[in-house]
Design an enzyme around this catalytic site. Structure first.
Site, PDB file in Angstrom:
ATOM      1  CB  ALA A  50      -6.356  86.975  85.579  1.00 39.35           C
ATOM      2  CG  LEU A  92      -3.153  83.144  83.310  1.00 42.55           C
ATOM      3  CD1 LEU A  92      -4.117  82.095  83.843  1.00 42.55           C
ATOM      4  CD2 LEU A  92      -3.726  83.790  82.071  1.00 42.55           C
ATOM      5  CG  HIS A  93      -0.635  90.471  83.819  1.00 42.34           C
ATOM      6  ND1 HIS A  93      -1.223  91.698  83.603  1.00 42.34           N
ATOM      7  CD2 HIS A  93      -0.206  90.064  82.604  1.00 42.34           C
ATOM      8  CE1 HIS A  93      -1.142  91.990  82.321  1.00 42.34           C
ATOM      9  NE2 HIS A  93      -0.537  91.026  81.689  1.00 42.34           N
ATOM     10  CB  ALA A  94      -4.623  92.336  86.892  1.00 39.48           C
TER      11      ALA A  94
END
Lengths: 152, 86
Positions: B19, B14-16
């Protein structure tokens, strides 16, 4: 931990007209320092358009422009304080804009490292003491010291 | 309460970007949502809370949904999580 904070990527006063200008100016430092490929800036701009990185924190708004690892040569995180606030879209909320006072530009190759860095950034900038240090940093030395202390 | 186990499958975690997509999706849901991982509790309607949780690929989480139509919304959320891409 891999070194990610470098002097040449610390900017105590970045004078930018808008988000694109800020990204181009700051990205040019990453390119000049050999941290990224010449595709980096365009990729960051494109990504920022679709998935904005502005964040309104308690006490400051910032933006974290970045792109995928294929455009990166060496991992690095840059910190730039904006001379005047620049409008960015808010991450995860397409209807909200923020007036960013600071940019954290990230050049990260490893996806796991990006998740870890984002977690660290959130921890730092939701900490009022750390936030105060960044806000108070009025020159290169102070900003570099804060960046090294909290993000290095 | 709707409660299910799930595993973060997105290859980059869940990177930017994922996310952001997850937050945008959850903000539209009229229920309370919590993602649990060990001692960590994340509110996916808050991008800050989600990024602070630092969920990588393979992270096992518990998805909790509370409110009207929680089962239907919960199942939809699990599907959304499973389909999150780079």
């Amino acid at each position: 931990m891999t070194k990610t904070v470098y002097q040449e990527l610390i900017v105590p006063e970045l004078d930018a007209g808008d988000a694109g200008d800020a990204i181009r100016q700051f990205g040019a430092r990453f390119l000049a320092g050999g941290f990224v490929r010449d595709t980096f800036v365009a990729a960051v701009l494109e990504r920022e358009e679709k998935y904005p990185t502005g964040l309104q924190l308690d006490g400051m708004a910032l933006a974290m422009p970045h792109t995928s690892g294929e455009h990166v040569r060496r991992p690095a995180v840059g910190v730039a304080k904006l001379k005047k606030p620049v409008i960015f879209g808010h991450m995860g909320d397409e209807e909200t804009k923020v007036e960013a006072e600071m940019l954290l530009m990230m050049a990260i190759q490893d996806p796991d490292a990006q998740v870890d860095l984002l977690r660290k950034v959130m921890g730092v900038f939701t900490n009022q003491e750390a936030l105060a240090e960044f806000k108070a940093a009025g020159d290169f030395e102070a900003l570099y010291a804060a960046a090294t202390k909290y993000l290095g | 309460m709707f409660e299910r186990r799930a595993v973060i499958q997105n290859p980059s975690g869940l990177h930017a970007r994922p996310a952001s997509q997850l937050t945008a999706y959850c903000k539209k849901l009229p229920v309370k949502i919590t993602l649990l991982h060990g001692e960590t509790k994340a509110d996916p309607k808050s991008i800050i809370s989600l990024l602070a949780a630092g969920m990588k690929r393979g992270t096992e989480i518990t998805v909790q949904v509370e409110g009207e139509n929680e089962d239907e919304i919960g199942e939809g959320l699990l599907l959304f999580l499973a389909q999150l891409a780079e």
